[in-house]
Structure formats: structure tokens, C-alpha cells
Design an enzyme around this catalytic site. Structure first.
Site, PDB file in Angstrom:
ATOM      1  N   LYS A   8      54.749  36.707  -6.999  1.00 29.60           N
ATOM      2  CA  LYS A   8      54.492  35.835  -5.847  1.00 29.60           C
ATOM      3  C   LYS A   8      55.772  35.707  -5.026  1.00 29.60           C
ATOM      4  CE  LYS A   8      56.934  32.161  -7.512  1.00 29.60           C
ATOM      5  NZ  LYS A   8      58.195  31.673  -6.915  1.00 29.60           N
ATOM      6  N   ASP A 130      54.808  27.160 -12.522  1.00 24.43           N
ATOM      7  CA  ASP A 130      54.224  28.165 -11.618  1.00 24.43           C
ATOM      8  C   ASP A 130      52.963  28.814 -12.180  1.00 24.43           C
ATOM      9  OD1 ASP A 130      56.238  27.724  -9.818  1.00 24.43           O
ATOM     10  OD2 ASP A 130      57.326  29.589 -10.217  1.00 24.43           O
TER      11      ASP A 130
END
Length: 282
Positions: A8, A130
């Protein structure tokens, strides 16, 4: 079973506070899943075996190890597995590789035993802040301690990336220790309504609270970004997450590809050509 474990980028990242009870920080961020990915294979075996290839990931308390332990503790399923991760996402890079690996392993194990993947999300949150994002992917607004995931309808409109990893490992814990003031987060609610996010809008909102702090401590990284900004001819650039990866955004795929072919042979760093990834059709 084989599964991709994608990285990401943080297109926006602010730190808005800290929970004094557990020491974890509150974030307000935009996460974008990208095509840079590790490849994980999982199969039943007579004995557990967890292996990383391509990049050394030492120890027996990696996010993959923890995902397997939590899955067993929660489900009571004691099957043994051989798990092999072909690593392409650098570690300590601000790209979420370890978090993505954990979510991918939990998702695969759940699928193998016909358990809804959504039941794995709370386990992922215990591994890292995350991890919950990677059960959703795409473009999301992420808040709280990482557990508040808001998928966005919008897509990056014809934008492409080069990600540079300068082989500087940044400890997330250390990076957070540098934060001595907090922000209010992304107040641009237009992001919730936009269907196509173009380069001008991205230029307006891109921000990373860590970047200035990390650059003050890691002058080599700051100098490298200045040099790459000149060489890579990107429309915008920024550090991702707590670093040390830098990402460069292009409107033109042709220019991105031309630059990538040139710089990968000039600089002694790892560069990745990648694009935004979305898991569902609009």
C-alpha cells in the site's frame, strides 16, 4: 493455495492523537493498494514450515507466524501448514508488507476452512494497525488506530507510480517517537464524493506528517528525495507511511515507463513500477 499479498501507499497520513492507555496513536489516512506484491503459498503438511524467499525475514515471530498462531488459538483448528512467502515488498519501508502478509495468510486459512474472512479482521487488528485495511484493499480512508476502514467510491484517474526503496530500514516505533504534535486529519470531505481523483486533486491533499520528522533525522533520505525529484520527472512525490520508501506519481504511463527503464540501471536502489489496484468493479 496461492495468494497475492499486495503493498500500500499512504496518499495522506496525519497523526491525530495518542491513546495513553496503550500507547498506540490515532491516524487519519488515505491508503491505496498497489500492484507491488508478495506471493504466498499455503498447503497442508505433516509439520509446520514457514519460509521467506527473496528477502530475509528472520525470527519466529513474524506477522505470518503470528497470523497462524492466532488462527489456531481462535478456531481450534490444529492442522499443520507449509507457508512459503516470495518477498518482493521491502521490509521497514512504509509499504505495509508485513501487515499485508498477515491479512493474506488469515484470509487464505479462512477460505481453506470455509470460515468468513470478516471473522479474521479482529485477529488482524491484534497483529498490527495496518492489517485490517488489507482485508478490504483498494482506496480507503483509514482512521482510529487503523481499525476504522471506509472504502471510497473514487479511483485514481489514470495515475501511475514508481516506488523507490533506498535500503534504509525505518522502525515504525521509532518513527512514532518523533511525533511531538498532532493534526486534525483530512478535512477535505470532497474526497468522499469524487469518482475520479486526478493529479490536481491529489496534489492538493497529499501530506505525510512523518516526512519532515524522518528527513530531519535521516539527511541521506532527504537528499535522495531531492535528487530523485530532479531525475524522475514525476508530477508529485512523497514518502510512504513511516518510510523509508518514496513514491513518485505520474499522469503519463509512457513517461513513467521511460523513466523507470532509465533509472533502474543508474541508481543502486530498488525501484518498482506499479499501479493502483481495486478489488471490485464500480
Amino acid at each position: 493455495m496461492k495468494i497475492l499479498s499486495r503493498a500500500k501507499l499512504n496518499l495522506y497520513l496525519d497523526i491525530t492523537g495518542k491513546d495513553q492507555s496503550d500507547g498506540y496513536h490515532y491516524i487519519n489516512s488515505l491508503f491505496q493498494e498497489i500492484s507491488l506484491a508478495d506471493e504466498i503459498s499455503i498447503e497442508a503438511a505433516d509439520a509446520d514450515s514457514i519460509e521467506f524467499r527473496g528477502i530475509d525475514v528472520p525470527g519466529t515471530d513474524t506477522t505470518v507466524h503470528r497470523a497462524l498462531r492466532m488462527f489456531r488459538d481462535t478456531t481450534g483448528i490444529m492442522q499443520k501448514y507449509r507457508i512459503v512467502t516470495d518477498k518482493h515488498i521491502p521490509t521497514g519501508a512504509g509499504l505495509g508488507g508485513g501487515s499485508s502478509n498477515a491479512a493474506a495468510v488469515l484470509t487464505a486459512l479462512a477460505e481453506m476452512h470455509e470460515i468468513p474472512a470478516r471473522e479474521m479482521v479482529p485477529l488482524g487488528a491484534r497483529i498490527g494497525s495496518d492489517v485490517p485495511f488489507f482485508f478490504t484493499g483498494g482506496l480507503c480512508r483509514v482512521r482510529g488506530k487503523g481499525e476504522v476502514i471506509e472504502p471510497l467510491a473514487g479511483r485514481l484517474d489514470g495515475l501511475h507510480f514508481i516506488v523507490a526503496y533506498p535500503d534504509i530500514h525505518i522502525s515504525t516505533k521509532w518513527a512514532y517517537s518523533l511525533i511531538d504534535e498532532y493534526g486534525t486529519g483530512l478535512t477535505e470531505d470532497e474526497i468522499l464524493k469524487k469518482r475520479a481523483i486526478d493529479i490536481d486533486f491529489l496534489r492538493k491533499i497529499m501530506y505525510n506528517r512523518f516526512q519532515g520528522k524522518i528527513f530531519d533525522e535521516e539527511e541521506k533520505l532527504s537528499a535522495l528525495k531531492e535528487k530523485l525529484d530532479l531525475e524522475l520527472r514525476a508530477d508529485i512525490s512523497m514518502m510512504s507511511g513511516s518510510g523509508s520508501s518514496l513514491f513518485f506519481v505520474y499522469e503519463s504511463e509512457r513517461i513513467r515507463d521511460e523513466v523507470f527503464e532509465i533509472i533502474k540501471n543508474i541508481f543502486n536502489y530498488r525501484f518498482f513500477r506499479c499501479d493502483p489496484v481495486y478489488r471490485t468493479e464500480r
